[in-house]
Design a protein around this motif. Structure first.
Motif, PDB file in Angstrom:
ATOM      1  N   GLY A 146       2.838 -76.592  90.639  1.00 25.78           N
ATOM      2  CA  GLY A 146       3.712 -75.498  90.221  1.00 25.78           C
ATOM      3  C   GLY A 146       4.797 -75.146  91.220  1.00 25.78           C
ATOM      4  N   LYS A 203       4.963 -69.354  82.652  1.00 23.07           N
ATOM      5  CA  LYS A 203       6.116 -70.034  83.244  1.00 23.07           C
ATOM      6  C   LYS A 203       7.096 -68.998  83.785  1.00 23.07           C
ATOM      7  N   ILE A 219       1.967 -72.406  82.965  1.00 26.90           N
ATOM      8  CA  ILE A 219       1.520 -73.339  83.995  1.00 26.90           C
ATOM      9  C   ILE A 219       0.077 -73.681  83.637  1.00 26.90           C
TER      10      ILE A 219
END
Length: 201
Positions: free
Chosen positions: A110, A190, A44
């Motif tokens: 996110g 992630k 992210i």
């Protein structure tokens, strides 16, 4: 914009402008590994990193990302941990993350990616849980109907033993995946929930 879309955009711009990953990393004053992770959607991205990289291509942050989204790691962590409510009631393990996802998907960076992945995982395992429970009840009913109406203690014991083992496995998967992804979110990586069926895309 989610990390996958960001990775595709970054790679397209890099190739179009004739940069190697090494050259882009050097120009943006970030590590080569950072560029690789962004292009492969393995992390992210942090806002300041995205700004530095895309400024190389003469783009403002507003052209790249929807900047009305804020970074809020604590919300992501809380949303992820909300999946543990599955232990109390499997259906709640789907509903609570879904509500949190829908309430903030356009406001926090996110959330969209995490919400989709978490809800798909929770739906998959809630389905397994309820199908298994229904099958176990059907099995006991079948033995009652096929016999004299009484079920032997051995059958009940085996049924309970197998049912408890499978449910324990389902709960263990839930706990392990939530803990693993809490760690990954905390490190800026992630999320990886598996196995899951992608009901929501």
């Amino acid at each position: 914009m989610d990390s996958k879309a960001l990775g595709v955009k970054l790679k397209t711009l890099r190739l179009k402008n004739g940069f190697s990953q090494d050259e882009l990393a050097e120009s943006a004053r970030v590590s080569l590994r950072t560029v690789q992770r962004l292009e492969n959607s393995e992390a992210i991205p942090r806002m300041d990193t995205v700004k530095r990289i895309f400024q190389i291509f003469g783009m403002s942050p507003d052209e790249v990302l929807d900047w009305d989204q804020k970074e809020d790691k604590s919300f992501l962590l809380g949303m992820n941990i909300s999946g543990l409510i599955f232990i109390v009631l499997p259906l709640l393990g789907v509903v609570l993350p879904l509500i949190l996802w829908m309430s903030r998907k356009d406001k926090i960076a996110g959330v969209s990616e995490l919400g989709r992945t978490l809800v798909n995982f929770q739906l998959t395992w809630a389905l397994v849980y309820y199908l298994w429970t229904a099958f176990c009840h059907w099995l006991i009913s079948y033995f009652k109907l096929s016999g004299s109406g009484d079920v032997s203690p051995d059958i009940v014991y085996n049924y309970l033993h197998i049912r408890v083992c499978v449910i324990f496995f389902i709960y263990l998967m839930e706990i392990l995946m939530v803990c693993l992804n809490t760690y990954r979110i905390n490190k800026g990586l992630k999320v990886k929930y598996f196995p899951k069926i992608n009901f929501l895309r």
